[in-house]
Design an enzyme around this catalytic site. Structure first.
Site, PDB file in Angstrom:
ATOM      1  CB  CYS A 329      -0.938   0.015   1.203  1.00  0.00           C
ATOM      2  SG  CYS A 329      -2.182  -1.290   1.156  1.00  0.00           S
ATOM      3  CD  GLU A 331       0.137   1.677   4.183  1.00  0.00           C
ATOM      4  OE1 GLU A 331      -0.992   1.325   4.532  1.00  0.00           O
ATOM      5  OE2 GLU A 331       1.023   0.879   3.813  1.00  0.00           O
TER       6      GLU A 331
END
Length: 372
Positions: A329, A331
């Protein structure tokens, strides 16, 4: 205590996170939280200061914050004792600069439920050895060269042997899936049902065929992508498993850039298993073909400034990091074979800056003790 409940949240909790007790009933939310809190001592070895554990329990019960879902499901159970902290990881990353370990490690982590990011830039993949042609023969008899154990480790070992044969020894071998439980059989430890041996055999056959097509040559980043994506397709066959992947390559690598050009047809379906990105420090350096996905021709690729990721933190502070990839994702930049754990802060339920700090500090402490 002012725990917030509604029918939907109760349904999700009971379906996904509540464990069965000895009497056959499901544990309550409070009982699950107590299980998690106690496991921070017994399994995570969190060295709580005075009063901190009570603060942790209170913030979980009152929905100020939450551990990751896999923590809520597994902490305090024999699954963690058996599988170790790897089963608690949300994400992991590796560099494909070795012909075996990055693939087997990713296979293992994916089967444990972790998402995996991998760096397959040209400078890394082209250092791998020349491929040897071998024949991998599948049987269901008891006289094969290797009988695959009915376990996660057994599946990983088969991939390990296959890759070592193709890249190192050049020796063909036969393998048997006689011991692998049938499709639909329950998996007691990790949950879900068994996929049977079909998807494993199919995946190993695809990898063998792919590498044999490159015999006498080195693999390309797009070949490494295919191996990882085939691994992902094996993993998702279990009905509670997922396979979150992010590939990170070079924009100048046109074969990699066309790996998800579905408009060109004849693109293998397994390539849907990853999100793909490129490393770039300056957007003006991107070749024209990079933008094809943004024009609707296939899927767009993401952009990762790896240079900046190794020099600066999120808040602009200088930090010299050894990041080589990102979690799926994106992050979190990660070093080679590094993992990360997630937690959640429910801002609408936070009443002050001081309370926010308590929640963040406490969740951070738990997560740091959860890393491998």
């Amino acid at each position: 205590m002012t725990t917030i409940r509604n029918p939907l949240s109760d349904f999700v909790f009971n379906r996904t996170y509540a464990r069965k007790k000895e009497d056959g009933t499901l544990e309550s939310f409070e009982e699950a939280i107590d299980r998690v809190v106690q496991a921070t001592d017994a399994q995570l070895k969190v060295q709580w200061d005075k009063g901190e554990k009570e603060v942790f329990r209170d913030l979980l019960l009152n929905l100020k914050g939450s551990v990751a879902g896999r923590f809520l499901w597994q902490l305090g159970t024999s699954t963690v004792d058996k599988l170790g902290l790897a089963s608690l990881q949300n994400c992991a990353a590796t560099v494909i600069d070795d012909p075996v370990r990055p693939f087997t490690w990713a296979f293992d982590m994916l089967m444990l439920g972790s998402g995996v990011g991998y760096n397959l830039q040209l400078k890394n993949v082209y250092g791998l050895p020349v491929i040897k042609k071998v024949i991998l023969t599948h049987t269901r008899s008891n006289d094969a060269d290797f009988i695959v154990p009915d376990s996660r480790e057994g599946w990983v070992k088969l991939l390990d042997k296959a890759l070592k044969a193709q890249f190192i020894t050049g020796k063909s071998f036969s393998y048997s899936t006689l011991l692998i439980r049938s499709k639909g059989a329950p998996i007691k430890g990790f949950g879900g049902t068994a996929s049977g041996d079909g998807i494993l055999v199919e995946g190993i056959t695809k990898i063998n065929k792919l590498l044999n097509s490159r015999a006498g040559k080195k693999i390309r980043p797009v070949d490494a992508l295919d191996i990882m994506n085939i691994i992902g397709s094996i993993v998702v066959a279990g009905n509670v498993r997922r396979s979150a992947q992010i590939a990170i390559g070079d924009a100048i690598d046109k074969q990699y850039m066309q790996s998800k050009r579905w408009d060109l047809f004849q693109i293998p379906a397994h390539r849907a298993m990853s999100n793909n990105s490129v490393v770039v420090d300056d957007i003006s350096d991107l070749p024209e073909h990079f933008w094809e996905g943004y024009h609707g021709n296939g899927e767009p690729f993401g952009l990762i400034n790896m240079g900046l990721s190794t020099r600066m933190g999120r808040l602009g502070e200088e930090r010299f990091d050894n990041a080589v990839a990102y979690n799926p994702c994106s992050e979190q930049p990660l070093a080679n074979y590094e993992t990360c754990c997630l937690a959640e802060v429910f801002l609408p339920n936070i009443n002050s800056k001081e309370e926010l700090w308590d929640v963040v500090r406490t969740m951070y402490k738990v997560n740091k003790h959860s890393l491998m």
